[in-house]
Write an enzyme that holds these catalytic residues in place. Structure first.
Site: not given
Ligand code: AMP
Length: 543
Positions: A185, A331, A441, A446
């Site tokens: 990540t 994670e 994001k 990212w």
């Molecule tokens: P990733 O590990 O790349 O899947 O990113 C996870 C992160 O994406 C989370 O910690 C949030 O900051 C953001 N995220 C995931 N789902 C949502 C959601 N439904 N609403 C807002 N932010 C989200």
């Protein structure tokens, strides 16, 4: 006293065995670079996965070795998921959209022995070849007729490799805590961090995912995962879909293309699909412009970023499609919450239901959550108090790969700090209100705000710079550069944006620059990003 039940390890290969036996005739349809509509059955898929496992053993790979994939969503990538993990190896899924330096870092950090790659990523690997010398060879995911000319050394054609693998290969049995997959990540500061899943966590997560209030999967469903297989195992769908026996449709490289997605959904009778909001916005735009209706779709699972209210409403009112929002992280395998109606809330008006559906969702059995204050005190679930969102559960990482506890994301009492800030209401619905991690994001990928700040600080006209993520109608979030000019400096926003060219990936360059007299700081001198985001809450990016 211990119970008297069988101690069977929870292994990913057991999903393959089940799916092959009970849903052998179920279809998997893929768009690939060498076939616009490849079609075969579970039986063929899992038979080929066994052949692959045998062929990988013939390459001299040992249990625990990492085999990477650099591939889009299609049937060969699914075979790799089972062939690699089922053999006791670790399937390291790589995001091809990472910067070259990040790719080099993760391939070397993971110590990948082989890389399975789509033909279109061969030039990318060629450009990295000098820096990833530990990789012994490359498996090109195509047949002999489509093999590219390349300077990569030790090339193997996937179909040829497979043909040499034995159809009699029997899945080995081992400890269910054996590592199965690895995904890095970049959603934190510093180098990408590796999350190492195991067979047990993947199976428990898949059981949870198929449940009615989560993805609600059954053998009557036809599922199109748009979320990439290189992003948190496509939200665990390679395991949950065959566990339930769903028909599977993979879009290959055509992930963000509204027309391709619509046509696949329409002709293959897709009932459920999963992706980030940017994908759904592209699909809705295509439908709006072409006058098409999503007649067969029932559920669009939206995660990875906040789903806009207008998007949920358009899906519901124009297409009769339920947007099921979810929240989770790499994670967390990734599922933490999903948003479905709860008994007792049926009386809500359509508008109130829409308000509720904008929240991230309510807890899934298997993942506990809590919100805590700055001093670590647990906060009430009143929908008002907001604090750091922490989680724990059997599919949440206990550490990062090779970081030996130095990742700094776990609390002393065993919770994982997500870097998100949230409220939880009395019904258990969690809503993300902000983020403490310094990343943005954009379209599901990212962007490091710190990297953008450090880059622009090298410009003589900049005294201080802060980069914040703000809502964007297409990409959900885009970077805004906030700058305090150096004394007497005459510098324009255009000049600062041009300063980034060649220094960071083009898609990471901020969309706009705003000059201010002062940037807010904490008592310890850190930029107060939360306050800055509040200050620019009404800001709109230029069209
Ligand atoms: P990733 O590990 O790349 O899947 O990113 C996870 C992160 O994406 C989370 O910690 C949030 O900051 C953001 N995220 C995931 N789902 C949502 C959601 N439904 N609403 C807002 N932010 C989200």
């Amino acid at each position: 006293m211990l119970g008297l039940m069988m101690d069977m390890p929870l292994l990913i290969s057991s999903i393959a065995t089940h799916a092959e036996k009970f849903h052998g005739g179920q279809e998997i349809v893929s768009v690939t670079a060498d076939n616009p509509r490849h079609r075969y059955t579970y039986q063929e898929c899992f038979g080929r996965a066994r052949q692959l496992a045998g062929a990988l053993e013939n390459l001299g790979l040992d249990p625990g070795d990492r085999v990477a994939t650099l591939c889009w969503n299609d049937y060969r990538h699914l075979e790799a998921y089972y062939g690699v993990s089922g053999a006791g190896l670790v399937c390291h899924t790589i995001n091809p959209r990472l910067f070259p330096e990040q790719l080099v870092f993760i391939i070397n950090h993971a110590e990948d022995r082989w890389i399975m790659t789509d033909v279109m990523f061969v030039p990318l690997l060629e450009s990295l070849a000098d820096k990833i010398r530990g990789v012994e060879g490359f498996i090109i995911m195509t047949d002999e007729a489509h093999m590219p000319k390349t300077s990569l050394r030790n090339i193997v054609c996937y179909e040829t490799l497979l043909a040499a693998g034995s159809g009699d290969y029997a899945w080995p049995t081992f400890d269910e805590r054996t590592a199965s997959a690895l995904c890095y990540t970049s959603g934190t500061t510093g180098n990408p961090k590796g999350v190492l899943y195991d067979h047990r966590s993947s199976l428990l997560h898949a059981y949870a995912a198929v449940a009615p209030d989560v993805f609600g999967l059954s053998s009557r469903d036809c599922v199109l995962p748009v979320v990439p297989l290189f992003h948190v195992s496509s939200w665990g769908t390679p395991y949950s879909m065959p566990m339930a026996g769903c028909k599977i449709v993979y879009p290959g490289p055509k992930m963000g293309d509204g027309q391709t997605l619509y046509e696949l959904m329409d002709t293959e009778n897709v009932t459920a699909s999963l992706g980030v909001p940017t994908v759904w916005l592209a699909l809705l735009k295509y439908c709006r412009e072409s006058g098409k209706r999503l007649d067969k779709m029932q559920r669009a699972v939206s995660g990875g970023a906040a789903a806009p209210r207008s998007m949920i409403k358009e899906f519901r009112d124009v297409h009769g499609v339920e947007v099921r929002q979810g929240w989770g992280m790499t994670e967390m395998s990734p599922l933490g919450v999903t948003n479905t109606m709860k008994a007792g809330l049926e009386h809500l008006s359509d508008d109130e239901k829409l308000d509720l559906s904008v929240k991230a969702g309510r807890g899934i059995f298997g993942c506990e959550m809590r919100i805590v204050s700055d001093v670590g005190q647990e906060l009430p679930w009143d929908g008002q108090a907001y604090g750091a969102l922490q989680v724990r559960g059997p599919w949440v990482c206990s550490d990062y790969f090779k970081l030996n506890g130095s990742g700094g994301a776990h609390t002393d009492d065993g919770w994982f700090d997500t870097g998100d800030v949230a409220t939880i209401d009395a019904e258990g619905f969690m809503a993300i209100t902000d983020r403490t991690k310094d990343v943005i994001k954009s379209g599901g990928e990212w962007i490091s705000s710190i990297e953008l700040e450090n880059t622009v600080m090298a410009h003589p006209g900049v005294a201080e710079a802060a980069v914040i993520g703000l809502p964007h109608p297409k990409w959900t979030e885009r970077p805004l550069l906030v700058v305090v000019k150096a004394d007497g400096a005459e510098v324009s926003g255009k000049e600062l944006l041009e300063f980034y060219v060649g220094k960071v990936a083009t898609w990471c360059i901020p969309n706009d620059v705003v000059f201010v007299d002062e940037i807010p700081h904490t008592a310890t001198g850190k930029i107060k990003k939360i306050e800055l985001r509040r200050q620019f809450a009404d800001y709109q990016f230029p069209a």
